[in-house]
Write a protein that holds these residues in place. Structure first.
Motif, PDB file in Angstrom:
ATOM      1  N   ALA A  45      39.691  41.584  27.860  1.00  0.00           N
ATOM      2  CA  ALA A  45      39.571  42.955  28.061  1.00  0.00           C
ATOM      3  C   ALA A  45      38.620  43.160  29.273  1.00  0.00           C
ATOM      4  O   ALA A  45      36.955  43.139  29.257  1.00  0.00           O
ATOM      5  N   ASP A  46      38.811  43.796  30.225  1.00  0.00           N
ATOM      6  CA  ASP A  46      37.598  44.814  31.497  1.00  0.00           C
ATOM      7  C   ASP A  46      37.730  45.820  30.588  1.00  0.00           C
ATOM      8  O   ASP A  46      36.569  46.621  31.050  1.00  0.00           O
ATOM      9  N   ALA A  47      38.480  46.431  29.864  1.00  0.00           N
ATOM     10  CA  ALA A  47      37.785  47.962  29.732  1.00  0.00           C
ATOM     11  C   ALA A  47      38.339  48.063  28.003  1.00  0.00           C
ATOM     12  O   ALA A  47      39.319  47.230  27.489  1.00  0.00           O
ATOM     13  N   LEU A  48      37.640  49.141  27.086  1.00  0.00           N
ATOM     14  CA  LEU A  48      37.740  49.086  25.516  1.00  0.00           C
ATOM     15  C   LEU A  48      37.875  50.595  25.433  1.00  0.00           C
ATOM     16  O   LEU A  48      37.157  51.746  25.900  1.00  0.00           O
ATOM     17  N   LEU A  49      38.774  50.823  25.071  1.00  0.00           N
ATOM     18  CA  LEU A  49      39.233  52.371  24.331  1.00  0.00           C
ATOM     19  C   LEU A  49      38.678  52.437  22.683  1.00  0.00           C
ATOM     20  O   LEU A  49      39.633  51.756  22.438  1.00  0.00           O
ATOM     21  N   SER A  50      38.375  53.058  22.259  1.00  0.00           N
ATOM     22  CA  SER A  50      37.671  53.187  20.843  1.00  0.00           C
ATOM     23  C   SER A  50      37.061  53.988  19.983  1.00  0.00           C
ATOM     24  O   SER A  50      36.127  54.945  20.912  1.00  0.00           O
ATOM     25  N   PHE A  51      36.813  54.219  18.788  1.00  0.00           N
ATOM     26  CA  PHE A  51      36.087  55.559  18.612  1.00  0.00           C
ATOM     27  C   PHE A  51      34.823  55.143  18.570  1.00  0.00           C
ATOM     28  O   PHE A  51      33.769  55.888  18.667  1.00  0.00           O
ATOM     29  N   GLY A  52      34.083  53.635  17.939  1.00  0.00           N
ATOM     30  CA  GLY A  52      32.560  53.376  17.861  1.00  0.00           C
ATOM     31  C   GLY A  52      33.223  51.124  18.240  1.00  0.00           C
ATOM     32  O   GLY A  52      34.259  50.879  18.486  1.00  0.00           O
ATOM     33  N   PRO A  53      31.845  50.705  18.405  1.00  0.00           N
ATOM     34  CA  PRO A  53      32.107  49.489  18.815  1.00  0.00           C
ATOM     35  C   PRO A  53      32.527  48.831  18.046  1.00  0.00           C
ATOM     36  O   PRO A  53      33.058  49.252  16.966  1.00  0.00           O
ATOM     37  N   THR A  54      33.323  47.615  18.364  1.00  0.00           N
ATOM     38  CA  THR A  54      34.363  46.789  17.279  1.00  0.00           C
ATOM     39  C   THR A  54      33.883  45.349  17.318  1.00  0.00           C
ATOM     40  O   THR A  54      33.195  45.377  17.227  1.00  0.00           O
ATOM     41  N   ASN A  55      34.325  44.886  15.772  1.00  0.00           N
ATOM     42  CA  ASN A  55      33.416  43.338  15.689  1.00  0.00           C
ATOM     43  C   ASN A  55      33.339  42.756  16.659  1.00  0.00           C
ATOM     44  O   ASN A  55      33.583  43.144  17.664  1.00  0.00           O
ATOM     45  N   CYS A  56      32.447  41.659  16.716  1.00  0.00           N
ATOM     46  CA  CYS A  56      31.751  41.117  17.957  1.00  0.00           C
ATOM     47  C   CYS A  56      31.455  41.803  18.901  1.00  0.00           C
ATOM     48  O   CYS A  56      31.437  40.941  20.126  1.00  0.00           O
ATOM     49  N   PHE A  57      30.791  43.148  19.368  1.00  0.00           N
ATOM     50  CA  PHE A  57      31.077  43.823  19.920  1.00  0.00           C
ATOM     51  C   PHE A  57      29.732  43.494  21.739  1.00  0.00           C
ATOM     52  O   PHE A  57      30.334  43.517  22.567  1.00  0.00           O
ATOM     53  N   GLU A  58      28.789  43.159  20.498  1.00  0.00           N
ATOM     54  CA  GLU A  58      27.666  42.887  21.730  1.00  0.00           C
ATOM     55  C   GLU A  58      28.083  41.741  22.653  1.00  0.00           C
ATOM     56  O   GLU A  58      28.906  40.480  22.721  1.00  0.00           O
ATOM     57  N   ASP A  59      27.525  41.961  23.846  1.00  0.00           N
ATOM     58  CA  ASP A  59      27.085  40.909  24.999  1.00  0.00           C
ATOM     59  C   ASP A  59      29.144  40.483  25.751  1.00  0.00           C
ATOM     60  O   ASP A  59      29.105  39.606  25.720  1.00  0.00           O
ATOM     61  N   HIS A  60      29.594  41.750  25.569  1.00  0.00           N
ATOM     62  CA  HIS A  60      30.882  41.904  26.919  1.00  0.00           C
ATOM     63  C   HIS A  60      30.438  42.156  27.947  1.00  0.00           C
ATOM     64  O   HIS A  60      29.610  42.970  27.805  1.00  0.00           O
ATOM     65  N   SER A  61      31.550  41.690  28.479  1.00  0.00           N
ATOM     66  CA  SER A  61      31.467  41.866  30.309  1.00  0.00           C
ATOM     67  C   SER A  61      31.941  43.432  30.712  1.00  0.00           C
ATOM     68  O   SER A  61      33.316  43.505  31.329  1.00  0.00           O
ATOM     69  N   PHE A  62      32.085  44.047  29.761  1.00  0.00           N
ATOM     70  CA  PHE A  62      33.610  45.554  30.065  1.00  0.00           C
ATOM     71  C   PHE A  62      32.842  46.356  31.170  1.00  0.00           C
ATOM     72  O   PHE A  62      31.863  46.495  32.015  1.00  0.00           O
ATOM     73  N   LYS A  63      34.011  46.336  32.230  1.00  0.00           N
ATOM     74  CA  LYS A  63      33.370  47.703  33.365  1.00  0.00           C
ATOM     75  C   LYS A  63      33.935  48.752  33.250  1.00  0.00           C
ATOM     76  O   LYS A  63      33.072  50.320  33.664  1.00  0.00           O
ATOM     77  N   TRP A  64      34.439  49.078  31.840  1.00  0.00           N
ATOM     78  CA  TRP A  64      34.421  50.603  31.818  1.00  0.00           C
ATOM     79  C   TRP A  64      34.730  50.818  29.710  1.00  0.00           C
ATOM     80  O   TRP A  64      35.347  50.079  28.833  1.00  0.00           O
ATOM     81  N   ILE A  65      33.802  51.415  29.201  1.00  0.00           N
ATOM     82  CA  ILE A  65      34.695  51.858  27.893  1.00  0.00           C
ATOM     83  C   ILE A  65      34.489  53.031  27.714  1.00  0.00           C
ATOM     84  O   ILE A  65      33.833  53.499  28.473  1.00  0.00           O
ATOM     85  N   HIS A  66      35.650  53.589  27.179  1.00  0.00           N
ATOM     86  CA  HIS A  66      36.039  55.561  26.577  1.00  0.00           C
ATOM     87  C   HIS A  66      35.991  55.478  25.183  1.00  0.00           C
ATOM     88  O   HIS A  66      36.863  54.901  24.362  1.00  0.00           O
ATOM     89  N   SER A  67      34.991  56.453  24.555  1.00  0.00           N
ATOM     90  CA  SER A  67      34.550  56.270  23.553  1.00  0.00           C
ATOM     91  C   SER A  67      36.536  57.741  22.775  1.00  0.00           C
ATOM     92  O   SER A  67      36.089  58.744  23.102  1.00  0.00           O
ATOM     93  N   LEU A  68      36.858  57.237  21.759  1.00  0.00           N
ATOM     94  CA  LEU A  68      38.048  58.020  21.719  1.00  0.00           C
ATOM     95  C   LEU A  68      37.391  59.477  21.199  1.00  0.00           C
ATOM     96  O   LEU A  68      38.099  60.275  20.924  1.00  0.00           O
ATOM     97  N   GLY A  69      36.636  58.994  20.965  1.00  0.00           N
ATOM     98  CA  GLY A  69      35.296  59.994  19.676  1.00  0.00           C
ATOM     99  C   GLY A  69      34.852  61.227  20.444  1.00  0.00           C
ATOM    100  O   GLY A  69      34.438  61.035  21.847  1.00  0.00           O
TER     101      GLY A  69
END
Length: 109
Positions: A45-69
Motif C-alpha cells: 500500500a501507498d496509503a492506509l485508511l483505518s481507525f488506527g494502526p494495524t498489525n505490523c504497522f511500524e516502519d512502513h513507507s506510506f505516502k498518506w494515512i487517513h484516520s477513519l476516526g
C-alpha cells in the motif's frame, strides 16, 4: 504525491468498498478487517485508511494515512514519522464523507 494502492482496513471496510467502487477510481484498493492485515498488505500500500494502526504497522513507507476516526493520536503514537507522510482525518458523518475525502485527496495527488 502519486498514490496507486490503497489499503482500507477496519470494521467499515465493506461499507466503504461499496461506496468507493461506485466512484470507479483508477487506484487499486484492498478492503479488510484491521486484524487481517499482513506485512505484505502494508508493503503493497501507498496509503492506509483505518481507525488506527494495524498489525505490523511500524516502519512502513506510506505516502498518506487517513484516520477513519475523529482523532489521529493512535497513529502519531505508533512510531517515527517521515515529514512526507500526509496524515488526515474525517471530521463529520462517516461513510459518504470518507469516500469524498478519498476522492479529494486523490484528485490533488
Amino acid at each position: 504525491m502519486n498514490i496507486h494502492t490503497i489499503l482500507v482496513a477496519g470494521r467499515m471496510h465493506k461499507e466503504l468498498e461499496e461506496i468507493i467502487k461506485q466512484k470507479q477510481l483508477s487506484q487499486t484498493f484492498r478492503f479488510m478487517e484491521e486484524q487481517d492485515v499482513t506485512i505484505e498488505d502494508l508493503n503493497w500500500a501507498d496509503a492506509l485508511l483505518s481507525f488506527g494502526p494495524t498489525n505490523c504497522f511500524e516502519d512502513h513507507s506510506f505516502k498518506w494515512i487517513h484516520s477513519l476516526g475523529a482523532g489521529v493520536d493512535r497513529f502519531l503514537e505508533s512510531g517515527n514519522w517521515k515529514k512526507s507522510v500526509m496524515l488526515t482525518r474525517t471530521v463529520c458523518s462517516f461513510g459518504q464523507r470518507i469516500s469524498e475525502s478519498v476522492n479529494i485527496v486523490l484528485a490533488i495527488c
